[in-house]
Design an enzyme around this catalytic site. Structure first.
Site, PDB file in Angstrom:
ATOM      1  N   GLY A 245     143.123 -64.530 106.289  1.00 36.70           N
ATOM      2  CA  GLY A 245     143.756 -65.385 105.344  1.00 36.70           C
ATOM      3  C   GLY A 245     145.059 -66.157 105.647  1.00 36.70           C
ATOM      4  CB  CYS A 273     143.046 -62.366 110.479  1.00 34.40           C
ATOM      5  SG  CYS A 273     141.866 -62.515 111.825  1.00 34.40           S
ATOM      6  N   GLY A 317     149.671 -67.235 112.849  1.00 32.46           N
ATOM      7  CA  GLY A 317     150.865 -67.569 113.169  1.00 32.46           C
ATOM      8  C   GLY A 317     151.913 -66.514 112.660  1.00 32.46           C
ATOM      9  CG  PHE A 318     153.223 -65.124 109.512  1.00 30.17           C
ATOM     10  CD1 PHE A 318     154.586 -65.041 109.475  1.00 30.17           C
ATOM     11  CD2 PHE A 318     152.585 -66.216 109.141  1.00 30.17           C
ATOM     12  CE1 PHE A 318     155.191 -65.803 108.822  1.00 30.17           C
ATOM     13  CE2 PHE A 318     153.120 -67.191 108.348  1.00 30.17           C
ATOM     14  CZ  PHE A 318     154.453 -67.044 108.424  1.00 30.17           C
ATOM     15  CG  HIS A 371     138.987 -64.839 113.117  1.00 31.66           C
ATOM     16  ND1 HIS A 371     138.579 -64.696 111.729  1.00 31.66           N
ATOM     17  CD2 HIS A 371     140.105 -65.221 113.377  1.00 31.66           C
ATOM     18  CE1 HIS A 371     139.538 -65.564 111.239  1.00 31.66           C
ATOM     19  NE2 HIS A 371     140.280 -65.719 112.119  1.00 31.66           N
ATOM     20  CD  GLU A 373     135.308 -63.977 111.952  1.00 33.33           C
ATOM     21  OE1 GLU A 373     135.672 -65.233 111.874  1.00 33.33           O
ATOM     22  OE2 GLU A 373     135.697 -62.838 111.934  1.00 33.33           O
TER      23      GLU A 373
END
Length: 398
Positions: A245, A273, A317-318, A371, A373
């Site tokens: 997210g 993530c 980005g984190f 990811h 998936e």
């Protein structure tokens, strides 16, 4: 049959400008919808999979720069989207395809961007832009085909919202729970029941769990512990999953409280993530903003539990910050047990995975910063869904 972009869009070039928050300006042609947009400028290194990138909710409020120079040649179809809309705030390409040529193509990328009101720019030096972002870091940006003055656009860029401190999962999550039924179940066996918190989930994620005999109950990002425990009836869920997210994990509190309560009940947990970042914060670790992030389908990661190197799909980005006084081979003592680094990025040594173990050494929860998936991307990391199934098997004794 190949589908062609409308002739007027092929032949008529409308000027557009891109202005970064440090004043760097690029001039090109309008691509997609006309207008003006703002967001965080980031680049992705994938040479394919642009449809999955565009529909990934993790890109909400980000202007995506494609490092691959030629984009749109395979068009758009109705099978590959990872959500029901395009989420990127803007799109930057160097050389958009004039013709979509693929047997699965149903329309052009340009038409799809227009249909979803996505403002973009083409014909700029994306290599120079990418190098600038690598050197200076991800930053706010504006794209406009209605403004000709860079200084005027820069003022609006500087007035736009930064990504740091943004809490965005509620803006991309499902509003109502839904269930993805288990598949491939041996006759006479019951499925594992998983409560999956949608923080920006991609469609292939519950599909991958379903293929492994899991009944996935996808819940809104605002769900409470009571909502989670209600999944599966009186016995509750067999496991808890937090999805990918957008946004700053440091701005999130509700999901962290939920995760801590679930860990106190020893509910098996798997996060990816954003779910990895929230897992780290729930355990007592900090998170930080990367200079320009990891985005693409070619990021090398080592699974330190097996020594195997896998090529993985990233969009973050984190990242989780490992304590300065501990090396990667030492455990961090959390209120719920010892935490270890399970995965690292081989490009820059960023923490890419965590494991939480009980005093007897058994695994109770884990997460990764990418990811598994793989939509789009390689399938090297799909074993993590099997690891989640094994974790639930050990807890239930099934």
């Amino acid at each position: 049959m190949p589908q062609h972009a409308p002739a007027d869009r092929q032949q008529v070039a409308h000027p557009a400008i891109l202005v970064l928050e440090d004043g760097r300006t690029f001039r090109g042609d309008s691509y997609g919808a006309p207008g003006e947009t703002f967001g965080e400028a980031v680049f992705t290194t994938g040479m394919t999979g642009y449809q999955e990138t565009l529909t990934d909710p993790s890109y909400h409020r980000q202007v995506v720069v494609m490092t691959a120079p030629h984009v749109g040649n395979t068009g758009i179809n109705d099978e590959d989207p990872e959500s029901d809309r395009i989420w990127v705030a803007g799109y930057v390409v160097r050389d958009p395809a004039r013709v979509a040529s693929n047997w699965r193509s149903q329309r052009t990328l340009d038409d799809e961007l227009v249909a979803h009101s996505v403002v973009g720019i083409s014909g700029i030096d994306t290599r120079a832009l990418t190098r600038h972002l690598r050197e200076r870091g991800a930053m706010r940006v504006g794209i406009s085909s209605v403004e000709t003055d860079p200084e005027a656009l820069l003022k609006r860029v500087l007035a736009s919202e930064p990504m740091k401190g943004a809490q965005l999962s509620g803006e991309v999550s499902t509003s109502e729970p839904y269930v993805v039924a288990a598949r491939n179940l041996p006759e006479g066996t019951k499925p594992f029941v998983v409560a999956a918190l949608d923080l920006g989930i991609k469609a292939n994620t519950p599909r991958m769990m379903s293929e492994r005999g899991m009944e996935v109950h996808v819940l809104p990002a605002t769900s409470s512990l009571e909502d989670v425990l209600a999944v599966g009836g009186e016995s509750g869920p067999d496991g808890l999953f937090f999805s990918n997210g957008p946004g700053d994990p440091a701005a999130t509190t509700g999901q962290i409280d939920l995760l801590r309560a679930a860990l106190e009940r020893d509910l098996p947990y798997f996060g990816i993530c954003f779910g990895n970042q929230l897992f780290g914060r729930a355990l007592g670790l900090d998170t930080y903003k990367l200079k320009y992030g990891h985005r693409g389908i070619n990021q090398p990661v080592m699974d330190r539990t097996t020594g195997k190197v896998e090529v993985t799909t990233h969009n973050h980005g984190f990242a989780v910050k490992w304590p300065d006084d501990l090396d990667r081979d030492q455990a961090f003592a959390s209120p719920y047990g010892d935490v270890t680094v399970s995965h690292v990025c081989l490009n820059d040594d960023v923490v890419e995975g965590l494991e939480l173990r009980r005093p007897d050494g058994s695994l109770r929860a884990f997460s990764v910063q990418y990811h598994p998936e793989s939509a789009a991307g390689p399938r090297d990391a799909s074993y993590l869904f099997d690891r989640f199934a094994q974790l639930m098997t050990e807890r239930t004794g099934a």
